[in-house]
Design a protein around this motif. Structure first.
Motif, PDB file in Angstrom:
ATOM      1  N   TYR A  54      -2.599 -12.559   6.601  1.00 44.43           N
ATOM      2  CA  TYR A  54      -2.228 -12.840   5.223  1.00 44.43           C
ATOM      3  C   TYR A  54      -2.239 -11.627   4.351  1.00 44.43           C
ATOM      4  CZ  TYR A  54      -2.965 -17.815   6.427  1.00 44.43           C
ATOM      5  OH  TYR A  54      -2.717 -18.961   7.003  1.00 44.43           O
ATOM      6  N   SER A  55      -1.167 -11.104   3.666  1.00 37.78           N
ATOM      7  CA  SER A  55      -1.127  -9.998   2.882  1.00 37.78           C
ATOM      8  C   SER A  55      -1.373 -10.657   1.280  1.00 37.78           C
ATOM      9  CB  SER A  55       0.449  -9.452   2.662  1.00 37.78           C
ATOM     10  OG  SER A  55       1.332 -10.488   2.313  1.00 37.78           O
ATOM     11  N   ASP A  56      -1.805  -9.938   0.369  1.00 39.10           N
ATOM     12  CA  ASP A  56      -2.405 -10.273  -0.714  1.00 39.10           C
ATOM     13  C   ASP A  56      -1.120 -11.063  -1.481  1.00 39.10           C
ATOM     14  OD1 ASP A  56      -4.789  -9.380  -0.499  1.00 39.10           O
ATOM     15  OD2 ASP A  56      -4.354  -7.442  -1.465  1.00 39.10           O
ATOM     16  N   ALA A  70      11.980  -7.281   0.097  1.00 38.01           N
ATOM     17  CA  ALA A  70      10.814  -7.886  -0.256  1.00 38.01           C
ATOM     18  C   ALA A  70       9.638  -6.602  -0.260  1.00 38.01           C
ATOM     19  CB  ALA A  70      10.363  -8.713   1.014  1.00 38.01           C
ATOM     20  N   VAL A  71       8.795  -7.056  -1.182  1.00 39.00           N
ATOM     21  CA  VAL A  71       7.751  -5.941  -1.488  1.00 39.00           C
ATOM     22  C   VAL A  71       6.156  -6.715  -0.973  1.00 39.00           C
ATOM     23  CG1 VAL A  71       6.448  -4.311  -3.108  1.00 39.00           C
ATOM     24  CG2 VAL A  71       9.058  -4.967  -3.216  1.00 39.00           C
ATOM     25  N   ILE A  72       5.456  -6.026  -0.340  1.00 35.20           N
ATOM     26  CA  ILE A  72       4.169  -6.560   0.013  1.00 35.20           C
ATOM     27  C   ILE A  72       3.201  -6.016  -0.661  1.00 35.20           C
ATOM     28  CG2 ILE A  72       2.531  -6.739   1.837  1.00 35.20           C
ATOM     29  CD1 ILE A  72       4.543  -6.777   3.995  1.00 35.20           C
ATOM     30  N   ALA A  73       2.649  -6.571  -1.572  1.00 36.51           N
ATOM     31  CA  ALA A  73       1.609  -5.831  -2.458  1.00 36.51           C
ATOM     32  C   ALA A  73       0.063  -6.187  -2.192  1.00 36.51           C
ATOM     33  CB  ALA A  73       1.805  -6.325  -3.898  1.00 36.51           C
ATOM     34  N   GLU A  74      -0.622  -5.051  -2.023  1.00 37.79           N
ATOM     35  CA  GLU A  74      -1.954  -5.269  -1.400  1.00 37.79           C
ATOM     36  C   GLU A  74      -2.993  -4.444  -2.408  1.00 37.79           C
ATOM     37  OE1 GLU A  74      -3.507  -5.682   2.409  1.00 37.79           O
ATOM     38  OE2 GLU A  74      -2.207  -7.424   1.496  1.00 37.79           O
ATOM     39  N   VAL A  75      -4.063  -5.137  -2.493  1.00 40.63           N
ATOM     40  CA  VAL A  75      -5.049  -4.411  -3.156  1.00 40.63           C
ATOM     41  C   VAL A  75      -6.194  -3.749  -2.295  1.00 40.63           C
ATOM     42  CG1 VAL A  75      -6.884  -4.653  -5.008  1.00 40.63           C
ATOM     43  CG2 VAL A  75      -4.656  -5.834  -5.282  1.00 40.63           C
ATOM     44  N   PRO A 101      14.889  -5.535   4.326  1.00 42.55           N
ATOM     45  CA  PRO A 101      14.173  -4.405   4.223  1.00 42.55           C
ATOM     46  C   PRO A 101      12.747  -4.937   3.343  1.00 42.55           C
ATOM     47  CG  PRO A 101      16.354  -3.810   3.388  1.00 42.55           C
ATOM     48  CD  PRO A 101      16.395  -5.492   3.633  1.00 42.55           C
ATOM     49  N   VAL A 102      11.912  -4.206   3.804  1.00 42.85           N
ATOM     50  CA  VAL A 102      10.287  -4.373   3.429  1.00 42.85           C
ATOM     51  C   VAL A 102       9.528  -3.220   2.933  1.00 42.85           C
ATOM     52  CG1 VAL A 102       8.099  -5.837   3.802  1.00 42.85           C
ATOM     53  CG2 VAL A 102      10.157  -6.595   4.834  1.00 42.85           C
ATOM     54  N   LEU A 103       9.039  -3.183   1.799  1.00 44.92           N
ATOM     55  CA  LEU A 103       8.219  -2.186   1.192  1.00 44.92           C
ATOM     56  C   LEU A 103       6.794  -2.492   1.308  1.00 44.92           C
ATOM     57  CD1 LEU A 103      10.604  -0.988  -1.481  1.00 44.92           C
ATOM     58  CD2 LEU A 103      10.207  -0.131   1.020  1.00 44.92           C
ATOM     59  N   LEU A 104       5.978  -1.804   1.298  1.00 42.65           N
ATOM     60  CA  LEU A 104       4.162  -1.893   1.145  1.00 42.65           C
ATOM     61  C   LEU A 104       3.859  -1.087   0.046  1.00 42.65           C
ATOM     62  CD1 LEU A 104       1.582  -3.077   2.077  1.00 42.65           C
ATOM     63  CD2 LEU A 104       1.473  -1.001   3.658  1.00 42.65           C
ATOM     64  N   LEU A 105       3.300  -1.716  -0.915  1.00 45.06           N
ATOM     65  CA  LEU A 105       2.799  -1.169  -2.080  1.00 45.06           C
ATOM     66  C   LEU A 105       1.357  -1.563  -2.145  1.00 45.06           C
ATOM     67  CD1 LEU A 105       3.403   0.304  -4.957  1.00 45.06           C
ATOM     68  CD2 LEU A 105       3.765  -2.050  -5.878  1.00 45.06           C
TER      69      LEU A 105
END
Length: 299
Positions: A54-56, A70-75, A101-105
């Protein structure tokens, strides 16, 4: 059913694992790590024990009914080497699920963690490396515009936490941004700001919240702040009372020792009067009536 064109090369690999190593080295010029031997591992690419990843948060950018990105946002609050394996899983899974496309932030509250998170993750396949977009304290924009703070209060909060000690306008913008929120969000965001601000920034924030000229948008916000002030004052009064009681007890202990004709040195008196523990002072008071020397009350 798989054809021979599929099965035979697989049989080659099964019978002679080094065959694969040779291809990688001679055909693709891959620099392999040192190894002792090569053998077969399970071809099942799932874990032996089911594991959920599970991503945040995942933000979907839509164009009509289609998700275009899509953008995956993680802390990430500290270094965690496991993330260098799970982050690629997140991207691949979301990429497959949403077909886009997916980005990781990654948000990092301190620069040390941010530096770690920015390191590229090499996946092994040539050309495949994951370089997360990392937002550390130095990357947070400075928000001083009230209009921008009201439009994006979350950004205003991050700006206040990262740069609030630098300029009063930053805290004012944050306060105005919070003031535009609904009651539930206001209480959550405000508590977060109060708990995270330190030093001069916290002092300036408290002064701003106490400023009678600041107009709160809702009765809830006004009550919330006023109740917080009342609680703080009540705590301060309670602390002041406790300190006064401790001071009076300490003076009484010194007075009893002196009344009994015992010599009370400056060191002993200083240790007694510096104590704020009421229970300990009670113990010293009981001993003061029976000890042969003043310093014996500490034993």
């Amino acid at each position: 059913m798989p054809s021979n064109a599929h099965e035979i090369p697989i049989e080659f690999v099964k019978n002679r694992p080094r065959f694969v190593m040779r291809l990688l080295e001679d055909v693709f010029d891959v620099a392999l790590p040192r190894y002792d031997y090569a053998d077969m591992a399970s071809e099942n690419c799932t874990k032996f024990k089911t594991a959920n990843f599970y991503s945040d948060r995942v933000v979907a950018l839509r164009r009509g009914s289609r998700v275009c990105m899509a953008v995956i946002a993680e802390v990430q609050r500290r270094r965690d080497k496991r993330k260098r394996y799970s982050w690629p899983v997140y991207l691949a899974t979301v990429h497959e699920n949403l077909k886009c496309p997916v980005l990781l932030l990654v948000f990092c509250p301190d620069e040390k963690t941010a530096v770690w998170a920015r390191k590229p993750i090499e996946l092994g396949q040539p050309g495949m490396r994951l370089v997360p977009f990392v937002v550390g304290p130095d990357q947070i924009p400075v928000v001083v515009s009230v209009e921008e703070a009201r439009e994006l209060p979350e950004l205003a909060v991050l700006s206040a936490l990262a740069h609030g000690g630098e300029e009063e306008k930053i805290l004012v913008a944050c306060a105005e941004g919070l003031n535009a929120l609904g009651d539930e969000e206001f209480s959550v965001y405000h508590e977060y700001v109060v708990s995270a601000l330190t030093g001069a920034a916290r002092e300036n924030w408290d002064a701003l919240m106490a400023d009678p000229t600041f107009t709160y948008r809702s009765d809830f916000a006004r009550r919330y702040i006023n109740e917080g002030k009342a609680e703080a004052k009540a705590e301060a009064r309670a602390e002041a009372k406790a300190e006064a009681r401790a001071e009076a007890k300490a003076e009484a202990v010194v007075a009893v020792l002196g009344h009994r004709g015992l010599h009370v040195s400056g060191e002993v008196e200083g240790r007694i009067t510096a104590c704020t523990d009421l229970d300990r002072l009670d113990t010293w008071m009981e001993r003061a009536f029976s000890v042969d020397a003043a310093e014996d009350i500490f034993d």
